[in-house]
Design a protein around this motif. Structure first.
Motif, PDB file in Angstrom:
ATOM      1  N   ILE A 181       0.895  -1.106  -0.033  1.00  0.00           N
ATOM      2  CA  ILE A 181       0.140   0.144   0.007  1.00  0.00           C
ATOM      3  C   ILE A 181       0.768   1.131  -0.165  1.00  0.00           C
ATOM      4  O   ILE A 181       0.774   2.228  -0.882  1.00  0.00           O
ATOM      5  CB  ILE A 181      -0.761   0.039   1.185  1.00  0.00           C
ATOM      6  N   PRO A 182       1.692   1.310   1.058  1.00  0.00           N
ATOM      7  CA  PRO A 182       2.788   2.636   0.993  1.00  0.00           C
ATOM      8  C   PRO A 182       3.557   2.663  -0.367  1.00  0.00           C
ATOM      9  O   PRO A 182       3.740   4.005  -1.059  1.00  0.00           O
ATOM     10  CB  PRO A 182       3.502   2.570   2.214  1.00  0.00           C
ATOM     11  N   VAL A 183       3.919   1.594  -0.859  1.00  0.00           N
ATOM     12  CA  VAL A 183       4.611   1.470  -2.021  1.00  0.00           C
ATOM     13  C   VAL A 183       3.988   2.194  -3.215  1.00  0.00           C
ATOM     14  O   VAL A 183       4.398   2.868  -4.013  1.00  0.00           O
ATOM     15  CB  VAL A 183       5.366   0.053  -2.270  1.00  0.00           C
ATOM     16  N   PHE A 184       2.715   1.614  -3.312  1.00  0.00           N
ATOM     17  CA  PHE A 184       1.779   1.989  -4.413  1.00  0.00           C
ATOM     18  C   PHE A 184       1.506   3.643  -4.245  1.00  0.00           C
ATOM     19  O   PHE A 184       1.636   4.292  -5.273  1.00  0.00           O
ATOM     20  CB  PHE A 184       0.557   1.242  -4.196  1.00  0.00           C
ATOM     21  N   LEU A 185       1.321   3.872  -3.233  1.00  0.00           N
ATOM     22  CA  LEU A 185       1.055   5.413  -3.015  1.00  0.00           C
ATOM     23  C   LEU A 185       2.453   6.119  -3.448  1.00  0.00           C
ATOM     24  O   LEU A 185       2.245   7.329  -4.104  1.00  0.00           O
ATOM     25  CB  LEU A 185       0.597   5.725  -1.568  1.00  0.00           C
ATOM     26  N   GLY A 186       3.410   5.646  -3.101  1.00  0.00           N
ATOM     27  CA  GLY A 186       4.673   6.276  -3.424  1.00  0.00           C
ATOM     28  C   GLY A 186       5.088   6.298  -4.914  1.00  0.00           C
ATOM     29  O   GLY A 186       5.424   7.399  -5.629  1.00  0.00           O
ATOM     30  N   ILE A 187       4.573   5.236  -5.704  1.00  0.00           N
ATOM     31  CA  ILE A 187       4.897   5.139  -7.112  1.00  0.00           C
ATOM     32  C   ILE A 187       3.805   6.399  -7.557  1.00  0.00           C
ATOM     33  O   ILE A 187       4.199   7.041  -8.844  1.00  0.00           O
ATOM     34  CB  ILE A 187       4.350   3.923  -7.377  1.00  0.00           C
ATOM     35  N   PHE A 219       2.996  11.465 -10.541  1.00  0.00           N
ATOM     36  CA  PHE A 219       2.359  12.713 -10.655  1.00  0.00           C
ATOM     37  C   PHE A 219       3.319  13.931 -10.709  1.00  0.00           C
ATOM     38  O   PHE A 219       3.039  14.676 -11.514  1.00  0.00           O
ATOM     39  CB  PHE A 219       1.288  12.721  -9.399  1.00  0.00           C
ATOM     40  N   LEU A 220       4.323  13.840  -9.960  1.00  0.00           N
ATOM     41  CA  LEU A 220       5.356  14.649 -10.091  1.00  0.00           C
ATOM     42  C   LEU A 220       6.122  14.917 -11.422  1.00  0.00           C
ATOM     43  O   LEU A 220       6.341  15.777 -11.752  1.00  0.00           O
ATOM     44  CB  LEU A 220       6.177  14.689  -8.724  1.00  0.00           C
ATOM     45  N   ILE A 221       6.443  13.728 -11.725  1.00  0.00           N
ATOM     46  CA  ILE A 221       7.289  13.556 -13.091  1.00  0.00           C
ATOM     47  C   ILE A 221       6.596  14.172 -14.106  1.00  0.00           C
ATOM     48  O   ILE A 221       6.937  14.997 -14.944  1.00  0.00           O
ATOM     49  CB  ILE A 221       7.727  12.319 -13.009  1.00  0.00           C
ATOM     50  N   CYS A 278       0.242  -1.629 -10.492  1.00  0.00           N
ATOM     51  CA  CYS A 278      -0.471  -2.947  -9.875  1.00  0.00           C
ATOM     52  C   CYS A 278       0.138  -4.010 -10.490  1.00  0.00           C
ATOM     53  O   CYS A 278       0.483  -5.018  -9.846  1.00  0.00           O
ATOM     54  CB  CYS A 278      -1.974  -2.765 -10.085  1.00  0.00           C
ATOM     55  N   VAL A 279       0.476  -4.236 -11.765  1.00  0.00           N
ATOM     56  CA  VAL A 279       1.115  -5.206 -12.359  1.00  0.00           C
ATOM     57  C   VAL A 279       2.223  -5.542 -11.684  1.00  0.00           C
ATOM     58  O   VAL A 279       2.696  -6.682 -11.441  1.00  0.00           O
ATOM     59  CB  VAL A 279       1.326  -4.925 -13.917  1.00  0.00           C
TER      60      VAL A 279
END
Length: 316
Positions: A13-19, A24-26, A293-294
């Motif tokens: 979950i935190p890994v997904f949010l970080g991605i 978004f920033l990039i 997710c993949v």
């Protein structure tokens, strides 16, 4: 195993949010603005500002991200800046063809790579080994788009054996046979590329185990060379092979972008290129969401398959 899977899902979950935050920033660091791609430059600046306000582009980046994240938790991915259709519908209509193409290509690549790699290892330093190793280097070296164009010219245009683009015949019924005929060329290109990279890994992994003591014992007990190679040796060589195949799955989805452009396959690849060219941020965020997710699911699945192949691997 159940506790391990739950723990891995919670860590994801935190890994997904970080991605999603990084993506978004990039995307928003790129110069230009989506409105500039949508509206005639001769329109007054006041109308441009109104359009930006309607799309929420005047909000600070963290506000835009929070709004997108809130929509995601509500089951919404926003609306496309270019077509104004729901992003979830756009991705839902394209994800099926891409998964079909990627799954078929992975299957073909593995069915080629594993037998060829095993035979190459068993026949080490023979002429057959040199031929197979050379063909694997050739499959790795040829760019997929060039190989695809070559197949289109030779098989589709000159010999006229197979269709050269699309997922089905225009005006046709879209039957399984029609889709299958359209799949052959792109699947061949991706399958050859995958097999070319995997043959060397299978060969190297098999060479590591072929001269182990337990295989000599199996031969001394009178087991046939076929069983020794394909049951005992191959199973113990599968761990590094599974690792490589698991890492290849996200790359296949990324590589299908090029193949989908070459063969006009109506999948995520074409949608990605359209979104990039029009700076369609919501659509790109949705596609990145699928990619994240993949990757997370593939890593988890790879660990689970480890324990299925090798009973000595236990997760506590």
């Amino acid at each position: 195993m159940g506790h391990y899977i739950v723990r891995r899902l919670l860590i994801s979950i935190p890994v997904f949010l970080g991605i999603t935050l990084l993506n978004f920033l990039i995307m928003n660091m790129a110069p230009g603005n989506p409105v500039d791609m949508l509206i005639n430059p001769n329109i007054p600046k006041e109308l441009l500002e109104i359009k930006k306000e309607l799309l929420g582009l005047n909000d600070p980046l963290y506000i835009q991200y929070v709004k997108w994240l809130g929509g995601f938790f509500r089951g919404e991915l926003g609306y496309s800046f270019s077509s104004f259709a729901p992003v979830s519908q756009l991705i839902g209509a394209r994800i099926g063809p891409t998964l079909l193409l990627a799954a078929a290509s992975m299957l073909v690549g593995i069915l080629i790579a594993v037998p060829v790699g095993v035979i190459s290892a068993v026949k080490q330093n023979s002429k057959l080994d040199y031929v197979m190793t050379g063909l694997s280097f050739l499959g790795t070296s040829i760019p997929p788009f060039f190989l695809g164009l070559g197949f289109i010219y030779l098989v589709g245009i000159k010999l006229k054996w197979l269709p050269t683009g699309g997922m089905s015949t225009l005006g046709g019924s879209g039957s399984f046979g029609d889709i299958l005929m359209h799949m052959i060329l792109p699947v061949m290109v991706l399958g050859i590329t995958i097999a070319g990279k995997k043959v060397r890994y299978v060969r190297a992994s098999m060479l590591d185990v072929l001269h182990q003591d337990y295989l000599r014992t199996a031969r001394a007990k009178g087991l046939s060379e076929f069983l020794v190679t394909n049951k005992h040796a191959l199973r113990n060589a599968l761990i590094p092979i599974i690792t490589v195949i698991g890492a290849e799955i996200p790359l296949v989805l990324g590589g299908s972008i090029i193949i989908e452009q070459v063969f006009q396959w109506p999948g995520i690849g074409q949608l990605t290129m359209e979104a990039i060219l029009s700076r369609d941020y919501p659509t790109l965020m949705g596609i990145n969401l699928i990619a994240a997710c993949v990757i997370l699911f593939t890593n988890l699945l790879t660990d689970i398959v480890y324990s299925m192949v090798d009973p000595r691997i236990k997760y506590s």
